[in-house]
Each structure stands twice: as C-alpha cells, then as structure tokens.
Design an enzyme around this catalytic site. Structure first.
Site, PDB file in Angstrom:
ATOM      1  CG  HIS A 306      -3.146 -24.095 -11.163  1.00  0.00           C
ATOM      2  ND1 HIS A 306      -2.062 -24.591 -11.856  1.00  0.00           N
ATOM      3  CD2 HIS A 306      -2.665 -23.560 -10.020  1.00  0.00           C
ATOM      4  CE1 HIS A 306      -0.972 -24.368 -11.138  1.00  0.00           C
ATOM      5  NE2 HIS A 306      -1.300 -23.745 -10.027  1.00  0.00           N
ATOM      6  CG  ASP A 364      -3.860 -19.240  -3.996  1.00  0.00           C
ATOM      7  OD1 ASP A 364      -3.159 -19.332  -2.987  1.00  0.00           O
ATOM      8  OD2 ASP A 364      -3.415 -19.145  -5.144  1.00  0.00           O
TER       9      ASP A 364
HETATM   10  N1  ACO Z   1     -13.250 -17.466 -13.505  1.00  0.00           N
HETATM   11  C1  ACO Z   1     -13.961 -17.405 -14.677  1.00  0.00           C
HETATM   12  N2  ACO Z   1     -13.475 -17.833 -15.859  1.00  0.00           N
HETATM   13  C2  ACO Z   1     -12.220 -18.328 -15.882  1.00  0.00           C
HETATM   14  C3  ACO Z   1     -11.442 -18.419 -14.716  1.00  0.00           C
HETATM   15  C4  ACO Z   1     -11.990 -17.973 -13.497  1.00  0.00           C
HETATM   16  N3  ACO Z   1     -11.289 -18.039 -12.361  1.00  0.00           N
HETATM   17  N4  ACO Z   1     -10.239 -18.944 -15.024  1.00  0.00           N
HETATM   18  C5  ACO Z   1     -10.250 -19.192 -16.331  1.00  0.00           C
HETATM   19  N5  ACO Z   1     -11.470 -18.817 -16.866  1.00  0.00           N
HETATM   20  C6  ACO Z   1     -11.901 -19.013 -18.245  1.00  0.00           C
HETATM   21  C7  ACO Z   1     -11.252 -18.011 -19.198  1.00  0.00           C
HETATM   22  O1  ACO Z   1     -12.051 -16.853 -19.358  1.00  0.00           O
HETATM   23  C8  ACO Z   1     -11.141 -18.832 -20.457  1.00  0.00           C
HETATM   24  O2  ACO Z   1     -12.423 -18.908 -21.049  1.00  0.00           O
HETATM   25  P1  ACO Z   1     -12.546 -19.045 -22.657  1.00  0.00           P
HETATM   26  O3  ACO Z   1     -11.869 -20.325 -23.027  1.00  0.00           O
HETATM   27  O4  ACO Z   1     -14.015 -19.039 -22.902  1.00  0.00           O
HETATM   28  O5  ACO Z   1     -11.855 -17.818 -23.225  1.00  0.00           O
HETATM   29  C9  ACO Z   1     -10.810 -20.227 -19.949  1.00  0.00           C
HETATM   30  O6  ACO Z   1     -11.408 -20.302 -18.646  1.00  0.00           O
HETATM   31  C10 ACO Z   1      -9.313 -20.531 -19.873  1.00  0.00           C
HETATM   32  O7  ACO Z   1      -8.699 -19.497 -19.127  1.00  0.00           O
HETATM   33  P2  ACO Z   1      -7.189 -19.034 -19.274  1.00  0.00           P
HETATM   34  O8  ACO Z   1      -7.024 -17.716 -18.600  1.00  0.00           O
HETATM   35  O9  ACO Z   1      -6.757 -19.164 -20.695  1.00  0.00           O
HETATM   36  O10 ACO Z   1      -6.483 -20.187 -18.459  1.00  0.00           O
HETATM   37  P3  ACO Z   1      -5.008 -20.170 -17.917  1.00  0.00           P
HETATM   38  O11 ACO Z   1      -4.641 -21.584 -17.699  1.00  0.00           O
HETATM   39  O12 ACO Z   1      -4.111 -19.334 -18.732  1.00  0.00           O
HETATM   40  O13 ACO Z   1      -5.189 -19.376 -16.529  1.00  0.00           O
HETATM   41  C11 ACO Z   1      -5.413 -18.792 -14.259  1.00  0.00           C
HETATM   42  C12 ACO Z   1      -5.071 -19.894 -15.296  1.00  0.00           C
HETATM   43  C13 ACO Z   1      -4.588 -17.535 -14.544  1.00  0.00           C
HETATM   44  C14 ACO Z   1      -5.018 -19.297 -12.886  1.00  0.00           C
HETATM   45  C15 ACO Z   1      -6.915 -18.484 -14.334  1.00  0.00           C
HETATM   46  O14 ACO Z   1      -7.674 -19.645 -14.151  1.00  0.00           O
HETATM   47  C16 ACO Z   1      -7.348 -17.405 -13.319  1.00  0.00           C
HETATM   48  O15 ACO Z   1      -7.246 -16.212 -13.625  1.00  0.00           O
HETATM   49  N6  ACO Z   1      -7.844 -17.833 -12.123  1.00  0.00           N
HETATM   50  C17 ACO Z   1      -8.211 -16.910 -11.091  1.00  0.00           C
HETATM   51  C18 ACO Z   1      -6.980 -16.431 -10.362  1.00  0.00           C
HETATM   52  C19 ACO Z   1      -6.387 -17.475  -9.449  1.00  0.00           C
HETATM   53  O16 ACO Z   1      -7.069 -18.114  -8.676  1.00  0.00           O
HETATM   54  N7  ACO Z   1      -5.065 -17.645  -9.533  1.00  0.00           N
HETATM   55  C20 ACO Z   1      -4.357 -18.576  -8.648  1.00  0.00           C
HETATM   56  C21 ACO Z   1      -3.556 -19.540  -9.429  1.00  0.00           C
HETATM   57  S1  ACO Z   1      -2.851 -20.710  -8.300  1.00  0.00           S
HETATM   58  C22 ACO Z   1      -1.386 -20.069  -7.785  1.00  0.00           C
HETATM   59  O17 ACO Z   1      -0.811 -19.197  -8.358  1.00  0.00           O
HETATM   60  C23 ACO Z   1      -0.759 -20.648  -6.521  1.00  0.00           C
END
Ligand code: ACO
Length: 429
Positions: A306, A364
C-alpha cells in the site's frame, strides 16, 4: 516558539516559510508565499509530499498501521458501531447518542427512493454496460432531478444533498445490478436497516420472499465502515477539486465515482480475487510467490502492499475476521480461495522479500472473498466501494466548502513544451 523553514536558492536568496503543526502527524511547510517571494513553484507529481488541504476527518499513520475516523480507531468503530453511526460521525464530528441516531436513521431511511423518472434513465444504457459506467451517469443525473439541494452556499441545501446521496446510493447501486442481469428493480423497504435494505434490493425477486441474514448484513455493513473514508486519496481529492469550482454535490460525487473506477484505486479487490482464481490451488502458492518476487515476470501479489500503509493495514485484519464469520455462516469453511489466501498470506509474511519491503495484506486481499461469498459479482465490487465512500466524499466536500482558506484548486506546472514561436503560413510549414 513559531517554527520556520528556510529555503536557500542558488542565486543566494534565502526565503522563510511558516511551519504549521497538526494535532498529530508530520508538520507541513506553508509555501503559499513561495511564488510571491521567490518566483518559483514546487514540483510534486502525485502529491507525494504535498498536503492539499487541512482536514479534521480522517488520520492515517501508515507506519503504525493506524486509521482513525474523527479520532476513533477503525477497529473500535467496526466492532461497536454500525455504518450509519459512522456516517453521522464522519459528517458531524461526533458519534450520535441514541436520540441523534434515531433522527439520523429516520431521515436517511426516508430518502431511499429515487425520483420515478430516474428509473427510465437506466433504460438508456446497454444491459452489458459496466455498472460503474451506469453509476457515473446516474449519480451525475441526480443534479437534474433535485434542484432544491444544489445551492452550495445554503447549509440546508448541502445537508439535504448529503442525506439524499447517502440514502439513494444503495438504491442506485442495486438498480444498476438488477438492470445488468435483466431483473426488475426492487424498491426500498424502510422497515429494514440501511444495509439489510441494500441486500434485499440487490438479491430479492418479486416472485419470492427474501429473508435477511443478520451475519451477512453485519459483514457488508463492516465493509461499508472500512471503506467509508481514507483521507485525501485520489477520488476524494477529485471530489474536492471538482467542488472547489462551486460545482453541485451530485456532479462532484459523480466525478469521485469516475476516479474510483480506475484499477489503481477501486479495482484492486477484483484483481486480488482474479489472482487467487488464477493460482487455483494451495500447491501452486510457492511457484506464484516466486513469480511475484521476480520483477521481470510483471506479476505482483495483488492485495499486498500500500502506498501509505507500511505495516499491516488495520482494515485487512478486520476483513480477515469477517471472512471467517461469513464463510462459517454459509458453511464454506473449506472455501478453496480462502484457504489459498491464508496460505499465500502466511508465506508472504515470512518471506524476506515482502518483509524487507514492508509489504503486508491490504483491505482488498480479503474483501473480494467476502463479497463473493455474499453473492456480489466481481463487476459490482467497485460500486460497493463507491456506495461506502460516498459519505467520506461528502464529509470532505462539506469541510472544504466551510473552510475559509478554500480556493479553487489550480495546480501549477513545469512547462517543457516549445518556447514562444510564430505561426507560419500553411505552404511554408
Ligand atoms: N507484489 C510484489 N512486489 C511488490 C508489491 C506486490 N504486491 N508491491 C510492491 N512491491 C515491490 C516493488 O516491486 C518494489 O520493489 P523494489 O523496491 O525492489 O523495486 C517495492 O515493493 C516498493 O513498491 P512500490 O510500487 O514502489 O510501492 P508503492 O508504495 O508505490 O505501491 C502499491 C503501492 C501500488 C499498492 C503496490 O504495493 C501494489 O502494486 N500492490 C498490489 C496492488 C494492490 O493490492 N493495490 C491495492 C492498494 S489498496 C487500495 O487501493 C484500496
């Protein structure tokens, strides 16, 4: 002592700005005089470091996994209150006493029907339209029906609009669903609670009796509570920005619904459920986790991670509990998707990749399983989210209208296009 922040520009000028403190959370640097003092703007796409407003409604501490509505932890609200009490809290700042609750519930209940001509509005849509497309249109159209609640300068109009939106949203969501499956609309029944009434409008058919199941009603009510507000997220900021021009509340909420429709915002529970279905079996969990850790695979563990929560999302814990209750009630303890979700969560919470990146389940991860068990089809998940978030949008919109510092939202930009040039006659271009 007043806190100040100073900014040194490379031309030697030093600018000074007040630092404002909230009741909790990080201070903010008040840069409103930045352009006046220094002739420069700030650059912050996605508002990563920008507080777009002052608010007293919801507070999140993502590192601590804390979510407060008007100061109350979400865990206590989800355990001790129902959704309409939470609506009252978000709108008025305090929880209602018994008498206040009675009055509030009574008013909401008596606004549940929609103008009968609105029924015909639905007929203009294709039956296979996405229900969110229908929602954007129909909620926007409310401003064509309720002219006596459009004057945003009149507190009474704003109040009536708030009641109408909260009360009619379940009716409209259920109508969008019924229309999509070709069943007749079910009118609201005011003897039922807000959430029981919604379930009846969704699932009853005129040919049969509909029996309310209290455990399932309570589960859906909890989903509503958990999604009621989440401070300045994309859809809420959209509502505020739309409202900042003086647009009417129905148009603003329609704008919020449009924003929520996007897969990066409201569509994640759908994606989490699809992911579980695609994994299919607990034996494939290890292989899937491997893929989710491999950046080149393009696969992410949906429902994990998140932008704000870098700790277990407090809503996910409550949703997991609700998931157990619903599956027990329906005799689905052996639900393969739930088992899969638990196995996936267990492995991910122990895996260094997820632990070191502070990736925990978000709301979610479990809400799709609960909604599916309640009989809500995947295409309706975002509509349910919109229904629940309506109160948050209205509370935030109301707060903005009442804020003496409110101005029309007008971000600046870093222009990278062509410098001034002259138009050439067409045969010389
Ligand atoms: N699975 C695997 N790896 C992940 C995931 C995941 N779900 N989420 C983040 N990472 C990794 C990224 O690859 C990144 O790795 P790195 O540092 O080695 O490059 C690191 O964790 C940080 O990820 P970011 O995308 O920079 O984190 P950010 O805070 O921008 O993203 C997000 C948050 C978009 C929610 C992300 O975690 C994601 O895509 N999750 C899956 C989708 C999801 O469940 N969204 C619901 C959000 S809740 C809502 O909207 C009510």
């Amino acid at each position: 002592m007043d806190k100040k922040a100073t900014l040194k520009l490379s031309d030697g000028r030093t600018l000074e700005f007040p630092v404002l403190g909230g009741s909790i959370g990080p201070d903010v640097i008040d840069i409103r005089s930045l352009y006046g003092q220094g002739g420069v703007f700030t650059y912050d796409p996605g508002f990563l470091s920008t507080a777009s407003c002052a608010s007293s409604i919801t507070y999140i501490d993502g590192d601590a996994g804390l979510l407060l509505y008007r100061g109350y932890p979400i865990e206590q609200l989800a355990t001790h209150c129902d959704f309409l009490e939470v609506c009252y809290l978000l709108l008025n700042g305090e929880l209602p006493n018994r008498k206040q609750k009675e009055g509030f519930v009574n008013t909401v209940t008596h606004h549940t029907m929609v103008h009968d001509q609105l029924n015909r509005f639905f007929m203009g849509f294709r039956r296979d339209a996405h229900p969110m497309a229908v929602m954007v249109g129909v909620v926007g159209a409310l401003s064509a029906f309720y002219h006596d609640s459009l004057d945003i300068a009149d507190p009474e109009h704003r109040k009536v609009a708030a009641f109408r939106l909260i009360a009619k949203m379940p009716t409209i969501v259920a109508m969008a669903y019924k229309y999509s499956i070709g069943q007749p609309f079910v009118y609201p029944q005011n003897s039922l609670s807000y959430t029981a009434n919604f379930m009846r409008m969704m699932f009853a058919v005129p040919a049969e009796e509909y029996n309310v199941n209290d455990v399932l009603v309570r589960a859906l009510d909890r989903i509503f509570i958990l999604h009621a507000d989440h401070e300045q997220n994309a859809s809420t900021s959209t509502v505020r920005l739309s409202g900042s021009s003086g647009a009417n509340p129905f148009a603003c909420i329609a704008a919020g619904i449009a924003c929520l429709w996007g897969p990066a915002h409201g569509g994640a529970n759908e994606a989490a459920l699809e992911m579980l279905e695609s994994i299919g079996d607990v034996s494939k969990v290890g292989e899937f986790i491997k893929k989710a850790k491999d950046k080149s695979s393009g696969v992410r563990l949906m429902g994990f991670g998140h932008r704000v929560y870098k700790h277990y999302d407090p809503r996910a814990k409550l949703m997991r509990e609700t998931c157990h209750e619903v599956l027990d009630e329906l005799g689905l303890h052996d639900d393969p998707l739930f088992k899969l979700a638990l196995a996936l969560e267990k492995i991910a919470l122990e895996d260094d990749y997820f632990v070191s990146r502070k990736l925990y389940p978000n709301v979610d991860f479990y809400s799709g399983i609960v909604q599916r068990a309640l009989g809500i089809p995947v295409s309706m998940f975002t509509c349910i989210f919109a229904l629940a978030r309506t109160v948050g949008w209205i509370a935030q919109w109301n707060e903005m209208i009442g804020d003496p510092e409110q101005k029309i939202g007008r971000p600046r930009q870093l222009y990278k296009g062509a410098a001034r040039r002259d138009v050439q006659p067409i045969d010389r271009r």
